[in-house]
Write a protein that holds these residues in place. Structure first.
Motif, PDB file in Angstrom:
ATOM      1  N   PRO A  70      -9.383   4.318  -7.688  1.00 26.43           N
ATOM      2  CA  PRO A  70      -9.747   5.465  -6.841  1.00 26.43           C
ATOM      3  C   PRO A  70      -9.004   6.758  -7.199  1.00 26.43           C
ATOM      4  O   PRO A  70      -9.608   7.821  -7.262  1.00 26.43           O
ATOM      5  CB  PRO A  70      -9.352   4.989  -5.436  1.00 26.43           C
ATOM      6  N   GLY A  71      -7.725   6.646  -7.470  1.00 22.79           N
ATOM      7  CA  GLY A  71      -6.904   7.830  -7.720  1.00 22.79           C
ATOM      8  C   GLY A  71      -7.282   8.601  -8.978  1.00 22.79           C
ATOM      9  O   GLY A  71      -6.899   9.752  -9.143  1.00 22.79           O
ATOM     10  N   MET A  74     -17.462   9.598   6.082  1.00 27.39           N
ATOM     11  CA  MET A  74     -17.058  10.495   5.016  1.00 27.39           C
ATOM     12  C   MET A  74     -15.819  11.291   5.437  1.00 27.39           C
ATOM     13  O   MET A  74     -14.800  11.285   4.757  1.00 27.39           O
ATOM     14  CB  MET A  74     -18.222  11.436   4.713  1.00 27.39           C
ATOM     15  N   TYR A  75     -15.919  11.921   6.587  1.00 30.86           N
ATOM     16  CA  TYR A  75     -14.763  12.673   7.096  1.00 30.86           C
ATOM     17  C   TYR A  75     -13.594  11.730   7.359  1.00 30.86           C
ATOM     18  O   TYR A  75     -12.446  12.052   7.036  1.00 30.86           O
ATOM     19  CB  TYR A  75     -15.116  13.405   8.407  1.00 30.86           C
ATOM     20  N   HIS A  76     -13.909  10.553   7.926  1.00 27.99           N
ATOM     21  CA  HIS A  76     -12.856   9.592   8.248  1.00 27.99           C
ATOM     22  C   HIS A  76     -12.125   9.160   6.991  1.00 27.99           C
ATOM     23  O   HIS A  76     -10.888   9.096   6.982  1.00 27.99           O
ATOM     24  CB  HIS A  76     -13.466   8.383   8.971  1.00 27.99           C
ATOM     25  N   ASP A  77     -12.867   8.867   5.930  1.00 30.30           N
ATOM     26  CA  ASP A  77     -12.258   8.491   4.654  1.00 30.30           C
ATOM     27  C   ASP A  77     -11.265   9.545   4.185  1.00 30.30           C
ATOM     28  O   ASP A  77     -10.139   9.231   3.807  1.00 30.30           O
ATOM     29  CB  ASP A  77     -13.349   8.325   3.582  1.00 30.30           C
ATOM     30  N   VAL A  78     -11.706  10.808   4.224  1.00 28.51           N
ATOM     31  CA  VAL A  78     -10.859  11.906   3.759  1.00 28.51           C
ATOM     32  C   VAL A  78      -9.617  12.020   4.644  1.00 28.51           C
ATOM     33  O   VAL A  78      -8.500  12.209   4.152  1.00 28.51           O
ATOM     34  CB  VAL A  78     -11.637  13.243   3.757  1.00 28.51           C
ATOM     35  N   LEU A  79      -9.817  11.868   5.957  1.00 25.75           N
ATOM     36  CA  LEU A  79      -8.678  11.988   6.878  1.00 25.75           C
ATOM     37  C   LEU A  79      -7.639  10.905   6.618  1.00 25.75           C
ATOM     38  O   LEU A  79      -6.436  11.172   6.665  1.00 25.75           O
ATOM     39  CB  LEU A  79      -9.170  11.915   8.326  1.00 25.75           C
ATOM     40  N   GLY A 120     -12.895   6.016  -4.582  1.00 24.30           N
ATOM     41  CA  GLY A 120     -12.189   7.265  -4.313  1.00 24.30           C
ATOM     42  C   GLY A 120     -13.161   8.386  -3.989  1.00 24.30           C
ATOM     43  O   GLY A 120     -14.354   8.270  -4.233  1.00 24.30           O
ATOM     44  N   GLY A 121     -12.644   9.459  -3.434  1.00 24.07           N
ATOM     45  CA  GLY A 121     -13.471  10.617  -3.119  1.00 24.07           C
ATOM     46  C   GLY A 121     -13.534  11.564  -4.301  1.00 24.07           C
ATOM     47  O   GLY A 121     -12.615  11.605  -5.101  1.00 24.07           O
ATOM     48  N   VAL A 122     -14.630  12.297  -4.418  1.00 27.58           N
ATOM     49  CA  VAL A 122     -14.787  13.222  -5.537  1.00 27.58           C
ATOM     50  C   VAL A 122     -15.425  14.529  -5.076  1.00 27.58           C
ATOM     51  O   VAL A 122     -16.439  14.515  -4.389  1.00 27.58           O
ATOM     52  CB  VAL A 122     -15.673  12.595  -6.641  1.00 27.58           C
ATOM     53  N   ARG A 123     -14.799  15.647  -5.414  1.00 28.23           N
ATOM     54  CA  ARG A 123     -15.433  16.948  -5.229  1.00 28.23           C
ATOM     55  C   ARG A 123     -16.246  17.210  -6.475  1.00 28.23           C
ATOM     56  O   ARG A 123     -15.707  17.159  -7.591  1.00 28.23           O
ATOM     57  CB  ARG A 123     -14.386  18.063  -5.094  1.00 28.23           C
TER      58      ARG A 123
END
Lengths: 180, 180
Positions: free
Chosen positions: A121-122, B1-6, A145-148
């Motif tokens: 993820p990182g 989605m928001y929860h993941d980021v938080l 992981g999240g991605v912009r």
DNA sequence: TAGATTGTTAATCGATTAACAATC
DNA sequence: TAGATTGTTAATCGATTAACAATC
């Protein structure tokens, strides 16, 4: 979604399908199917439904799944293996581990446009950015992981954790009825 | 989605977050974040943004991810392993293979409400139907097969093949600009 | 008090649904 | 010709965007 169902139907030897039948397979309504399809062309025969083969071919053209697409998969863990299994339907052989710079070079010279990020993820963000730099325009992110998403790139994130949170919210609760 | 980021932000020690920052992480706009959050409550402090911890807790409550949820995973292949890895973040030990009837009995008596279908594609429909019969109300389908969702059940299908077809259609094509 | 940022209201946009005319 | 089913048009609905008043 429609394309997937059509492939299944054609494999099963079905020749003709009505919008309602297609709708049932996709958990939507018949008029929704007709509205969706007619955005692109008139694929059906009034009074008779759709020819499965013809519709599959045409939809395949719209989705551009007819022409083979080169893609690069970054990552060596279980997500990477699972993705390969899911797409190919079987284990795929022939791997080697290369430094990222080498991979980037190959991606660039072969003009690979699609990427699958299955890193830890990182590393997802960094990987997507790097892929964008070498010409990739669409990325499937299965890293967790999240991605912009950088400009000029389409990113689709598939994460079991996210799916599960969504289900947790959408699950019918006793006594509560939700419209739609 | 928001929860993941938080969750990520809180782990990183961030205390306060503005709607725009949250938006950036999620590839949306600040006003969209504010509109979404205010559907449930006023979580923020005007002029100061949101307390990360407070927002995470509250959103967790809304999504019902705070209270542990019992779930059953059906399937023994790589998709099943990959799902476990994706959710737990590590390999999970302790498996045994049981006849489906036995599993169904356990699901029923423990009142399990969530299911993950990771069978072979051809068995997905039958599995979902069987789970519905024993009280499951939400299913995540990672089998690769299609599923018509029985009434009273929410089904979310996650398939790399489908994701890839979508990407193939959405990928920016040279010279073509799409709104949105 | 001044500045920043939320939450809400109104305007816009697109997607879904309903209805039906066209036609195979 | 009668029946079935598409494709389209109009109506509805919900989601996104824009603007701004409220207020910390």
């Amino acid at each position: 979604m429609y394309h997937d169902v059509l492939v299944r139907l054609e494999d099963a030897g079905v020749r003709r399908v009505r919008s309602q039948e297609l709708a049932r397979e996709c958990n939507v309504r018949g008029d929704r199917v007709r509205a969706d399809l007619s955005r692109f062309d008139r694929f059906g025969i009034v009074g008779h439904g759709y020819d499965v083969h013809v519709l599959r071919i045409n939809l395949g053209r719209v989705l551009r799944v007819q022409t083979p697409r080169k893609a690069v998969l970054i990552g060596t863990g279980a997500s990477a293996e699972a993705f390969l299994l899911g797409v190919a339907g079987r284990m795929v052989g022939g791997r080697s581990v290369e430094p990222f710079d080498v991979v980037a070079g190959v991606v660039q010279s072969l003009r690979v446009r699609f990427g699958v990020v299955a890193t830890e993820p990182g590393w997802a963000q960094e990987t997507v950015d790097a892929l964008q730099m070498v010409g990739v325009v669409a990325v499937l992110n299965v890293s967790g992981g999240g991605v912009r998403c950088p400009s000029g790139v389409v990113v689709e994130t598939a994460s079991p954790m996210l799916s599960f949170k969504r289900l947790s919210f959408l699950a019918p609760r006793r006594g509560v009825r939700v419209s739609g």
